[in-house]
Scaffold this active site. Structure first.
Site, short mmCIF file in Angstrom:
data_model
loop_
_atom_site.label_atom_id
_atom_site.label_comp_id
_atom_site.label_asym_id
_atom_site.label_seq_id
_atom_site.Cartn_x
_atom_site.Cartn_y
_atom_site.Cartn_z
N TYR A 72 55.59 46.34 39.09
CA TYR A 72 54.59 46.20 38.01
C TYR A 72 53.76 45.07 38.31
O TYR A 72 54.31 43.96 38.32
CB TYR A 72 55.33 46.26 36.95
N TRP A 88 49.67 42.68 38.97
CA TRP A 88 48.36 42.33 38.87
C TRP A 88 47.86 41.59 40.33
O TRP A 88 47.21 40.55 39.96
CB TRP A 88 48.06 41.45 37.54
#
Length: 767
Positions: free
Chosen positions: A114, A116
Site C-alpha cells: 500500500y 505512495w
C-alpha cells in the site's frame, strides 16, 4: 543526466520543482513558477538522497540468510543484516517464491504494498510488483485504503459510486460564485492539500478557500482543531467531541425535518427510503428522537447552536464537506451517509456551489476544475488468485490463518500467508496498534521489501532490495487528477547499487524464467514512450491534444486546458435522473439501502445512524482520559522523508510534538516543551508537549508519520499508532478507526535516546 537545453524538472506527490544540479548531482529544488503555494516538503528529496540512512546494496537478515525461511521471526527489527550481490539475492528470492508456491500455493503470498512511492507513471512500485507476481501465479491482495475505506464501501451503496465523485467534486470556482455557507465536518486542512497522488502541478486549495471567502461564502469548521481551517477566513468553530459527527448531522437533520425546512420535491424525485430514515430520526422506530438537545448531549455543542446552524443551512446555498478523516473513526460509514442524507434534505445536490463534497483539501485535486484524461498505466495483468482482504485487516490475517471476516455482504477467509512483499509503502506508518502488528509480523516465514532508506519497514524485513529515488530515473508524471504533465528527469546516478523497481523485478523474473513476459522486450525508456503514446491517443479521442514525447521532453511540462464550464458534482443526475440514473439498485440516492439492511449487520443498519464508538469522551468510565487525534503531518507525506530537515525541525527534543489544551496540561502539572508519555492498554509513545487553546479541552493531537522505534511496548520517537485500536469500522467496510482512541498522558520518566536516525548494523562480507 542526459543533455538538456533546459534545467532538469521533476514532479512529486507534493509538487513540481526545477532541479539545481552540479556535475551530474542534484543540489537543490526550486518551486515551479506556476505553483502559487508550493510545498516545502520537496527539497527533502535532495538532502536525504545520500545520507547515512540510504540503502546502497541488497541486504538479508543474518538469521534468515544462515537458517532460511521461518528463522527470523521476532528478530525482525533488531538483528543485523548481511550485504549480498544482486545475483545472489535474485536467486534467493526466486527459490523462496518457488518453495512457497509449491508447498502452500500462491495465495500464501501477500503483496500488501500500500504505497505512495513515486508520482511517475511508469516507475510505480506497486504496479511493478503486481505485474511480476501475476506472471508467477498471483498473490493475495487487499482492497480499499486506509484513507477512507468506510466511504469506499458505503458511498457506492448510497450514490452508486465513490471514486468517480472524488474526481468530480464541485469546483472551488463554483463555490466562490454560488455558495453562501460552507459547513466543513473535519475542516479544510490546507496542510493535507499539499499532496495529490500521481503528482501535483499547482496548489489550488488555499486560493480556492480565499476566493470563496472574498466572494461572500461563510465557513463553519466542525472539528476539535481550530487549525483545520485557515485563520484568515474567520470560520465559525464548532469544537465537537471527536467521533460524534454523525450525531451532530442527525441533530441538524431533525431540526430541518421538524421545522419543515426540507425539500420534499427533491426527496421524492431523487431519493428512496427517506420515510424509513425519518421514522428513525423522530424516534418512531427506537423511541429516541434525534433532536438538537439529544445531539448536544453527545457532541458537547449547545442545542441552540445546532438549531441555528440548521436554519442557516436551509436559508441559502450550502455545501456540506466531509473530511476523509471522518471515515477513520468507529462506524466511520455513518458520517458520510448522514452527510449525503442531510444534503438531500436541503435539496441542493447537483446545484452550483451546493450539495455535498468529500474531502476538500484532503488532496490538492479536490475541487480542482480540470479535464479528465484517461492516461495509460503500466499493465499489471490479471491476478489468478481471487483471495483478498480489506486493507486494514492485515494483522487479523497474519494472526488468524483460516479465520473469517465479514465484509460488505461476504464472508472472507484469511489465507495462511507465508511470504509478505511490500514495495512503495510502510505498514509501520499506516496500520493501527503497531505493537500487535509487530507481534503478528513475526509469523510469516519471509518478508521482502523494496526500499531506499532504513525506515521502520526496512528494519522489519528479511530481504531488503535497494531501489532508486525519482531523481535517479526518467519518468513522466501524468495523472487524471492534475492538469499538468511533467517530465521527471534523471538528474543523478543511483546511489550505490540501487536499482529502479522495474530493473529489480526484471532481474528476479530472469531468475524465474519469465523475463520476456515481464518486459515484453521493452527497456524502461521504451515502456515510457509506449505509455505516453497510448495516453496521447486516449487524449485525442477526447479532443485533447498533447505534445509528442520529444516536445514534452524539450519543454519539460505541459498543461491540459481547463474545461469550459465549472465542475458540479452530480449535475447530470439532477438535470435528468431518468436518463442519467445513479448506479444504485433504485437509480436514485439511497437514504435507506435494502441491500445493506439485507446484510443484517448489527453495526451498520440500513440507514444513517448514531452508533456509540468503541472509545470516545462520552464513554461510561472514560474518566479523565483524553481523546487522541492522530492526523496527517504537515512536514512530510505520511512517513516519507521523516528523516529530512523539515520534519526534524518540527520536533521537540527529537520527538513528534503533541498538542494539548492549557486546561488539560494544568490538570496534569505539565509544561511546554516537556517530554510526555502517551499510553493506554495497547502501548505507549513519547512526545514533546506543545500547549495551545487551538484544540478543545479533553483532546490531544499528534501527527502520524514518525518512524516507529519500539523500546518494549513504547515508541520512543512519537508514533501514535502504538496507541490506536485495530478494529474495523463495521462489518460492512472493515476500515481503520484510528481516530476513536482514548489515552492517558503523564510526564515521562527515564527518556531513552532516539536512534532511528542511525542505520542498523550491516555486515559487509570480506570487510
Amino acid at each position: 543526466m542526459k543533455d538538456l537545453d533546459r534545467k532538469p524538472i521533476t514532479n512529486s506527490h507534493w509538487g513540481t520543482y526545477w532541479v539545481e544540479a552540479e556535475n551530474g548531482e542534484p543540489t537543490g529544488l526550486t518551486p515551479f513558477e506556476h505553483d502559487p503555494d508550493p510545498s516545502p516538503i520537496g527539497p527533502g528529496m535532495v538532502e536525504t538522497r545520500r545520507d547515512a540512512l540510504r540503502i546502497t546494496r541488497p541486504a538479508v537478515r543474518r538469521s534468515w540468510l544462515e537458517g532460511g525461511p521461518g528463522t527470523a521471526g521476532a528478530r525482525r527489527g533488531s538483528e543485523e543484516f548481511v550485504e549480498v550481490t544482486w545475483d545472489e539475492v535474485n536467486r534467493l528470492i526466486a527459490d523462496e517464491l518457488q518453495r512457497v508456491r509449491r508447498d502452500h500455493g500462491n495465495k500464501a503470498i501477500y503483496a500488501g504494498s500500500y504505497g505512495w512511492a513515486s508520482a511517475g507513471r511508469f516507475h510505480h512500485a506497486q504496479g511493478q510488483l503486481k505485474r511480476f507476481l501475476n506472471l508467477v501465479g498471483g498473490f493475495t491482495s487487499s482492497v480499499n485504503t486506509y484513507s477512507f475505506a468506510a466511504a469506499e464501501v458505503i458511498v457506492p451503496h448510497v450514490l452508486g459510486d465513490f471514486r468517480s465523485f472524488l474526481d468530480r467534486m464541485t469546483s472551488w470556482e463554483s463555490i466562490a460564485e454560488h455558495c453562501d455557507l460552507f459547513v466543513a465536518f473535519g475542516g479544510v486542512p490546507l496542510k493535507n492539500g499539499q499532496i495529490t497522488q500521481g503528482g501535483t502541478g499547482a496548489h489550488v486549495q488555499k486560493a480556492g478557500v480565499l476566493a470563496a471567502h472574498a466572494g461572500g461564502t461563510r465557513f463553519v469548521n466542525v472539528s476539535p482543531l481550530r487549525a483545520d481551517f485557515l485563520d484568515r477566513v474567520e470560520a465559525d468553530w464548532l469544537a465537537l467531541r471527536p467521533s460524534t459527527d454523525a450525531a451532530l448531522m442527525l441533530g441538524l437533520a431533525h431540526v430541518i425535518l421538524s421545522e419543515g425546512l426540507h425539500d420534499r420535491a427533491f426527496l421524492e424525485r431523487y431519493t428512496v427510503g427517506f420515510e424509513r430514515f425519518a421514522a428513525y430520526l423522530t424516534g418512531e422506530t427506537d423511541g429516541v428522537a434525534k433532536t438538537a438537545d439529544w445531539a448536544a448531549a453527545i457532541t458537547d455543542i449547545p442545542a441552540d447552536t445546532i438549531r441555528d446552524l440548521a436554519r442557516r443551512m436551509a436559508r441559502g446555498r450550502t455545501m456540506i464537506s466531509v473530511a476523509y478523516a471522518l471515515t477513520r473513526q468507529d462506524h466511520g460509514e455513518q458520517p458520510y451517509w448522514a452527510a449525503i442524507t442531510l444534503a438531500a434534505m436541503l435539496g441542493q445536490i447537483g446545484l452550483q456551489g451546493g450539495g455535498v463534497g468529500f474531502g476538500y483539501s484532503a488532496m490538492n485535486h479536490t475541487g480542482l476544475n480540470r479535464r479528465q484524461v484517461p492516461y495509460a498505466a503500466f499493465p499489471q495483468g490479471q491476478n489468478p488468485v481471487p483471495d483478498y482482504i480489506p486493507v486494514a485487516r492485515v494483522t487479523d490475517m497474519l494472526e488468524n490463518p483460516g479465520g473469517t471476516v465479514e465484509y460488505n455482504g461476504r464472508t472472507l477467509t484469511y489465507p495462511d500467508v507465508r511470504l509478505v512483499w511490500w514495495a512503495g509503502g510502510n505498514p509501520f506508518h499506516h496500520h493501527q496498534d503497531l505493537n500487535r502488528l509487530r507481534r503478528a509480523w513475526a509469523k510469516p516465514e519471509t518478508i521482502i521489501v523494496n526500499e531506499w532508506c532504513w525506515n521502520s519497514l526496512a528494519r522489519h524485513a528479511d530481504i531488503v532490495l535497494p531501489c532508486t529515488t525519482p531523481l535517479e530515473r526518467d519518468d513522466i508524471a501524468m495523472s487524471p487528477k492534475d492538469p499538468f504533465i511533467t517530465m521527471m528527469d534523471k538528474v543523478g546516478e543511483p546511489v550505490g547499487e540501487a536499482r529502479d523497481d522495474h530493473e529489480i523485478f526484471r532481474g528476479i523474473a530472469a531468475a524465474m524464467g519469465v523475463e520476456e513476459a515481464f518486459t515484453e522486450g521493452r527497456s524502461a525508456g521504451e515502456w515510457l514512450r509506449w505509455l505516453y503514446d497510448l495516453s496521447r491517443q486516449a487524449a485525442a479521442r477526447g479532443r485533447i491534444e498533447l505534445p509528442t514525447l520529444d516536445e514534452l521532453r524539450r519543454e519539460g511540462w505541459h498543461r491540459v486546458p481547463a474545461p469550459e464550464k465549472q465542475t458540479v458534482m452530480m449535475e447530470a443526475f439532477r438535470a435528468d435522473p431518468e436518463a442519467r440514473p445513479l448506479k444504485t439498485p433504485s437509480g436514485r440516492i439511497e437514504i435507506f439501502s435494502e441491500t445493506i439492511a439485507g446484510f443484517g449487520y448489527d453495526d451498520c443498519p440500513g440507514h444513517p445512524a448514531w452508533i456509540e464508538p468503541l472509545e470516545w469522551l462520552g464513554k461510561a468510565g472514560a474518566g479523565d482520559a483524553l481523546h487522541m487525534i492522530s492526523n496527517q503531518p504537515k512536514t512530510k507525506l505520511h512517513s516519507q522523508i521523516d528523516h529530512g530537515s523539515l520534519s526534524r525541525a518540527d520536533r521537540v527534543a527529537g520527538r513528534e510534538p503533541v498538542l494539548m489544551n492549557p486546561e488539560d496540561a494544568a490538570k496534569r502539572g505539565l509544561s511546554e516543551g516537556q517530554i510526555v508519555r502517551l499510553f493506554n492498554a495497547r502501548g505507549a509513545t513519547l512526545a514533546g508537549l506543545r500547549i495551545s487553546d487551538e484544540i478543545r479541552p479533553g483532546v490531544i493531537q499528534i501527527a502520524t508519520g514518525a518512524w516507529y522505534e519500539p523500546a518494549g511496548e513504547t515508541c520512543v520517537h512519537g508514533n501514535p499508532n502504538t496507541l490506536t485500536p485495530d478494529k474495523g469500522t463495521s462489518k460492512l467496510a472493515q476500515g481503520p478507526i484510528a481516530h476513536s482512541c482514548l489515552v492517558e498522558v503523564e510526564a515521562a520518566g527515564d527518556v531513552p535516546p532516539v536512534t532511528i536516525g542511525v542505520a542498523p548494523p550491516v555486515i559487509v562480507r570480506g570487510g
